[in-house]
Design a protein around this motif. Structure first.
Motif, PDB file in Angstrom:
ATOM      1  N   LEU A 187       0.834  -1.204   0.000  1.00 35.53           N
ATOM      2  CA  LEU A 187       0.000   0.000   0.000  1.00 35.53           C
ATOM      3  C   LEU A 187       0.867   1.251   0.000  1.00 35.53           C
ATOM      4  CD1 LEU A 187      -2.858  -0.875   2.544  1.00 35.53           C
ATOM      5  CD2 LEU A 187      -2.730  -1.340   0.091  1.00 35.53           C
ATOM      6  N   ASP A 188       1.984   1.166   0.702  1.00 41.81           N
ATOM      7  CA  ASP A 188       2.915   2.293   0.785  1.00 41.81           C
ATOM      8  C   ASP A 188       3.464   2.633  -0.610  1.00 41.81           C
ATOM      9  OD1 ASP A 188       4.515   4.196   2.331  1.00 41.81           O
ATOM     10  OD2 ASP A 188       6.210   2.947   1.768  1.00 41.81           O
ATOM     11  N   PHE A 189       3.834   1.603  -1.353  1.00 43.50           N
ATOM     12  CA  PHE A 189       4.356   1.813  -2.706  1.00 43.50           C
ATOM     13  C   PHE A 189       3.286   2.422  -3.612  1.00 43.50           C
ATOM     14  CE2 PHE A 189       5.026   0.384  -7.082  1.00 43.50           C
ATOM     15  CZ  PHE A 189       6.327   0.826  -7.310  1.00 43.50           C
ATOM     16  N   ALA A 190       2.060   1.890  -3.523  1.00 42.26           N
ATOM     17  CA  ALA A 190       0.964   2.405  -4.352  1.00 42.26           C
ATOM     18  C   ALA A 190       0.695   3.872  -4.035  1.00 42.26           C
ATOM     19  CB  ALA A 190      -0.293   1.564  -4.140  1.00 42.26           C
ATOM     20  N   ARG A 191       0.664   4.193  -2.736  1.00 45.51           N
ATOM     21  CA  ARG A 191       0.431   5.574  -2.317  1.00 45.51           C
ATOM     22  C   ARG A 191       1.517   6.501  -2.861  1.00 45.51           C
ATOM     23  NH1 ARG A 191       1.270   7.688   2.933  1.00 45.51           N
ATOM     24  NH2 ARG A 191       3.159   6.396   2.947  1.00 45.51           N
ATOM     25  N   ASP A 192       2.771   6.062  -2.771  1.00 44.91           N
ATOM     26  CA  ASP A 192       3.876   6.898  -3.215  1.00 44.91           C
ATOM     27  C   ASP A 192       3.870   7.097  -4.725  1.00 44.91           C
ATOM     28  OD1 ASP A 192       4.666   7.189  -0.636  1.00 44.91           O
ATOM     29  OD2 ASP A 192       6.360   5.812  -0.737  1.00 44.91           O
ATOM     30  N   MET A 193       3.464   6.075  -5.470  1.00 41.08           N
ATOM     31  CA  MET A 193       3.375   6.230  -6.923  1.00 41.08           C
ATOM     32  C   MET A 193       2.262   7.215  -7.290  1.00 41.08           C
ATOM     33  SD  MET A 193       5.887   4.517  -8.111  1.00 41.08           S
ATOM     34  CE  MET A 193       6.708   5.013  -6.565  1.00 41.08           C
ATOM     35  N   PHE A 194       1.170   7.177  -6.536  1.00 41.10           N
ATOM     36  CA  PHE A 194       0.079   8.143  -6.743  1.00 41.10           C
ATOM     37  C   PHE A 194       0.589   9.562  -6.494  1.00 41.10           C
ATOM     38  CE2 PHE A 194      -3.332  10.786  -5.152  1.00 41.10           C
ATOM     39  CZ  PHE A 194      -4.361  10.556  -6.060  1.00 41.10           C
ATOM     40  N   LEU A 195       1.314   9.740  -5.378  1.00 40.19           N
ATOM     41  CA  LEU A 195       1.835  11.062  -5.044  1.00 40.19           C
ATOM     42  C   LEU A 195       2.872  11.531  -6.062  1.00 40.19           C
ATOM     43  CD1 LEU A 195       2.262  10.775  -1.161  1.00 40.19           C
ATOM     44  CD2 LEU A 195       0.508  12.064  -2.409  1.00 40.19           C
ATOM     45  N   PHE A 196       3.728  10.613  -6.524  1.00 42.23           N
ATOM     46  CA  PHE A 196       4.742  10.998  -7.501  1.00 42.23           C
ATOM     47  C   PHE A 196       4.082  11.485  -8.792  1.00 42.23           C
ATOM     48  CE2 PHE A 196       7.952  10.473 -10.774  1.00 42.23           C
ATOM     49  CZ  PHE A 196       9.100  10.945 -10.151  1.00 42.23           C
ATOM     50  N   SER A 197       3.013  10.804  -9.184  1.00 44.81           N
ATOM     51  CA  SER A 197       2.263  11.234 -10.370  1.00 44.81           C
ATOM     52  C   SER A 197       1.701  12.634 -10.159  1.00 44.81           C
ATOM     53  CB  SER A 197       1.139  10.245 -10.679  1.00 44.81           C
ATOM     54  OG  SER A 197       0.331  10.716 -11.740  1.00 44.81           O
ATOM     55  N   PHE A 198       1.139  12.875  -8.983  1.00 45.98           N
ATOM     56  CA  PHE A 198       0.576  14.195  -8.673  1.00 45.98           C
ATOM     57  C   PHE A 198       1.674  15.254  -8.636  1.00 45.98           C
ATOM     58  CE2 PHE A 198      -0.786  17.520  -5.727  1.00 45.98           C
ATOM     59  CZ  PHE A 198      -2.021  17.863  -6.263  1.00 45.98           C
ATOM     60  N   TYR A 199       2.785  14.923  -7.999  1.00 46.92           N
ATOM     61  CA  TYR A 199       3.890  15.872  -7.892  1.00 46.92           C
ATOM     62  C   TYR A 199       4.412  16.285  -9.274  1.00 46.92           C
ATOM     63  CZ  TYR A 199       4.309  14.433  -2.950  1.00 46.92           C
ATOM     64  OH  TYR A 199       4.084  14.171  -1.622  1.00 46.92           O
ATOM     65  N   THR A 200       4.370  15.363 -10.196  1.00 47.44           N
ATOM     66  CA  THR A 200       4.943  15.616 -11.533  1.00 47.44           C
ATOM     67  C   THR A 200       3.869  16.015 -12.539  1.00 47.44           C
ATOM     68  OG1 THR A 200       4.824  13.228 -11.960  1.00 47.44           O
ATOM     69  CG2 THR A 200       6.944  14.114 -11.212  1.00 47.44           C
ATOM     70  N   ARG A 201       2.860  16.748 -12.051  1.00 45.88           N
ATOM     71  CA  ARG A 201       1.825  17.324 -12.904  1.00 45.88           C
ATOM     72  C   ARG A 201       0.982  16.262 -13.605  1.00 45.88           C
ATOM     73  NH1 ARG A 201       6.294  21.197 -15.335  1.00 45.88           N
ATOM     74  NH2 ARG A 201       5.786  20.156 -17.290  1.00 45.88           N
ATOM     75  N   GLY A 202       0.732  15.157 -12.890  1.00 48.46           N
ATOM     76  CA  GLY A 202      -0.133  14.116 -13.441  1.00 48.46           C
ATOM     77  C   GLY A 202       0.559  13.216 -14.444  1.00 48.46           C
ATOM     78  N   MET A 203       1.833  12.921 -14.209  1.00 43.90           N
ATOM     79  CA  MET A 203       2.551  12.023 -15.121  1.00 43.90           C
ATOM     80  C   MET A 203       1.857  10.669 -15.175  1.00 43.90           C
ATOM     81  SD  MET A 203       6.528  10.670 -15.092  1.00 43.90           S
ATOM     82  CE  MET A 203       7.228  12.306 -14.973  1.00 43.90           C
ATOM     83  N   SER A 204       1.709  10.107 -16.375  1.00 43.12           N
ATOM     84  CA  SER A 204       1.067   8.804 -16.524  1.00 43.12           C
ATOM     85  C   SER A 204       1.984   7.713 -15.990  1.00 43.12           C
ATOM     86  CB  SER A 204       0.722   8.532 -17.985  1.00 43.12           C
ATOM     87  OG  SER A 204       1.907   8.382 -18.747  1.00 43.12           O
ATOM     88  N   PHE A 205       1.387   6.588 -15.604  1.00 43.98           N
ATOM     89  CA  PHE A 205       2.158   5.513 -14.978  1.00 43.98           C
ATOM     90  C   PHE A 205       3.164   4.911 -15.951  1.00 43.98           C
ATOM     91  CE2 PHE A 205       2.511   1.162 -13.035  1.00 43.98           C
ATOM     92  CZ  PHE A 205       3.091   1.582 -11.855  1.00 43.98           C
ATOM     93  N   ILE A 206       2.799   4.829 -17.223  1.00 46.40           N
ATOM     94  CA  ILE A 206       3.728   4.231 -18.194  1.00 46.40           C
ATOM     95  C   ILE A 206       4.961   5.117 -18.369  1.00 46.40           C
ATOM     96  CG2 ILE A 206       2.665   5.275 -20.267  1.00 46.40           C
ATOM     97  CD1 ILE A 206       3.232   2.483 -21.618  1.00 46.40           C
ATOM     98  N   ASP A 207       4.767   6.441 -18.274  1.00 51.74           N
ATOM     99  CA  ASP A 207       5.918   7.340 -18.348  1.00 51.74           C
ATOM    100  C   ASP A 207       6.758   7.257 -17.077  1.00 51.74           C
ATOM    101  OD1 ASP A 207       5.307   8.281 -20.893  1.00 51.74           O
ATOM    102  OD2 ASP A 207       3.982   9.839 -20.125  1.00 51.74           O
ATOM    103  N   MET A 208       6.094   7.102 -15.926  1.00 56.34           N
ATOM    104  CA  MET A 208       6.820   6.921 -14.676  1.00 56.34           C
ATOM    105  C   MET A 208       7.657   5.643 -14.718  1.00 56.34           C
ATOM    106  SD  MET A 208       3.767   7.998 -12.043  1.00 56.34           S
ATOM    107  CE  MET A 208       4.492   7.081 -10.683  1.00 56.34           C
ATOM    108  N   ALA A 209       7.072   4.582 -15.250  1.00 51.38           N
ATOM    109  CA  ALA A 209       7.761   3.290 -15.294  1.00 51.38           C
ATOM    110  C   ALA A 209       9.038   3.355 -16.116  1.00 51.38           C
ATOM    111  CB  ALA A 209       6.824   2.222 -15.865  1.00 51.38           C
ATOM    112  N   HIS A 210       9.022   4.157 -17.180  1.00 52.46           N
ATOM    113  CA  HIS A 210      10.173   4.207 -18.085  1.00 52.46           C
ATOM    114  C   HIS A 210      11.137   5.345 -17.778  1.00 52.46           C
ATOM    115  CE1 HIS A 210       7.547   1.513 -20.423  1.00 52.46           C
ATOM    116  NE2 HIS A 210       8.669   1.068 -20.939  1.00 52.46           N
TER     117      HIS A 210
END
Length: 400
Positions: free
Chosen positions: A234-257
């Motif tokens: 859950l901690d990882f999922a929460r942090d990925m959500f926040l990272f997306s928000f922090y980076t102006r809504g970056m999509s998960f596929i862009d975060m992954a790469h």
């Protein structure tokens, strides 16, 4: 009943590609059906009679060949099953004759399968998946009976639309399938494989307004302040959500790469996989905290722990996306959020919160990397990236 096997004939010249062919056996008569699919000997598993996929420059090509083989075998099987069910006598030669005749006719299933394979070969995996899903839906509607491109008309599309709605699909979902079919049909018309009779003129191909998928800043603060130290998933999922928000809504596929080298001199630079647009984001402390918390192994090129192996990236990404969104549902329960929480909500939320702070739509559009997706991008000139960075800093400051 006839048996159909996939075979490989290696080239007599060392180092050259061999060919795939089909062996058809019926009543002790053996016939061969040639194909133009060419592969190397080390790309064929003789024991399992299948292609060997590898993470190299030919992987897309091999995947497309594999899909075409599967489609050919399905069509050959349908020919045999039709005669067996009707108790009609047939020969191995007749199986080949009917198959080749159908291949020469311009049918939707054949044409669309070719486009799907081509998209995958070009590395456009997400697009090929949506085309494949659309074809699978239309095949179900047709009872898996193929149709000539010249037979597609507005009445057929109206019937398909009604079939989709009867299965519970929303207006937007049916429109999604219609737009893909229209793109395929238009491509066939461009190639002069059929005349354009505008079969989609009476079905809905627009995009209806949907319920907002955004949460307020106070809800994001609750998510940020959760103590999930005893729940690493859950901690990882929460942090990925926040990272997306922090980076102006970056999509998960862009975060992954994202690669470690993409973050340099206080700037995160990446290119959107969806549009190809390059974005530059000011690297903030909150982003660094998540990157440090979930940093990858020393030898890994990736910034975040989403892709963990240098091969089969597509499967890794899809599995990680599924797990993350599933765990975000649990996070939502912990903070009392009623809407289904997904990574996409982070993107919607950033835009919604930015708008509530009277940040111009043009700045929001630029910050999210919208290109042809939004009307504003048609007439707005590119903005100074510092304007977008200031907007993002303003939003992130309110989380402190």
């Amino acid at each position: 009943m006839a048996s159909i096997k996939v075979k490989f004939r290696p080239s007599s010249t060392i180092g050259k590609e061999g060919t795939i062919y089909y062996q058809i056996i019926h009543k002790r008569v053996i016939r061969q059906l040639k194909t133009d699919y060419r592969i190397y000997a080390d790309e064929w598993d003789e024991g399992r009679a299948t292609l060997i996929l590898a993470n190299n420059g030919r992987n897309g090509y091999l995947q497309s060949i594999k899909e075409r083989i599967n489609w050919d075998i399905k069509r050959l099987g349908n020919i045999v099953s039709h005669w067996e069910n009707k108790q009609i006598s047939y020969t191995a030669d007749e199986i080949i004759s009917v198959f080749q005749k159908a291949a020469n006719e311009q049918t939707l299933f054949n044409f669309m399968n070719g486009i799907t394979a081509q998209l995958r070969q070009m590395g456009k995996h997400r697009t090929s998946e949506t085309y494949h899903a659309t074809l699978r839906s239309f095949m179900q509607f047709r009872g898996y009976k193929d149709i000539l491109l010249d037979e597609i008309d507005s009445d057929l599309m109206l019937m398909y639309e009604a079939w989709l709605h009867n299965r519970g699909l929303s207006k937007n979902s049916s429109s999604f399938y219609m737009r893909i079919l229209r793109a395929v049909y238009n491509r066939a018309a461009e190639k002069e494989l059929t005349s354009n009779r505008n079969p989609f003129k009476h079905v809905y191909t627009g995009i209806d307004k949907t319920v907002k998928r955004a949460i307020p800043l106070k809800a994001i603060k609750k998510i940020k302040n959760l103590d999930l130290s005893l729940h690493p998933a859950l901690d990882f999922a929460r942090d990925m959500f926040l990272f997306s928000f922090y980076t102006r809504g970056m999509s998960f596929i862009d975060m992954a790469h994202l690669k470690k080298k993409d973050q340099q001199n206080g700037i995160l630079s990446y290119r959107r996989r969806k549009t190809g647009q390059q974005l530059l984001i000011k690297w903030e402390k909150c982003m660094q905290e998540i990157a440090d918390k979930h940093k990858t192994d020393y030898g890994s090129p990736y910034l975040l722990q989403i892709l963990k192996h240098p091969y089969d990236n597509r499967s890794q990404y899809k599995n990680a996306l599924y797990r993350t969104n599933k765990n975000l549902k649990e996070v939502a329960k912990l903070v009392g959020i009623s809407i289904p929480l997904t990574l996409y909500v982070a993107r919607h939320s950033w835009a919604s919160i930015a708008k509530s702070k009277n940040i111009p739509i043009s700045v929001i559009s630029e910050g999210m990397g919208h290109d042809s997706e939004m009307t504003t991008q048609i007439y707005l000139a590119s903005l100074d990236n510092s304007v977008v960075d200031r907007a993002n800093t303003q939003i992130l400051r309110d989380l402190l």
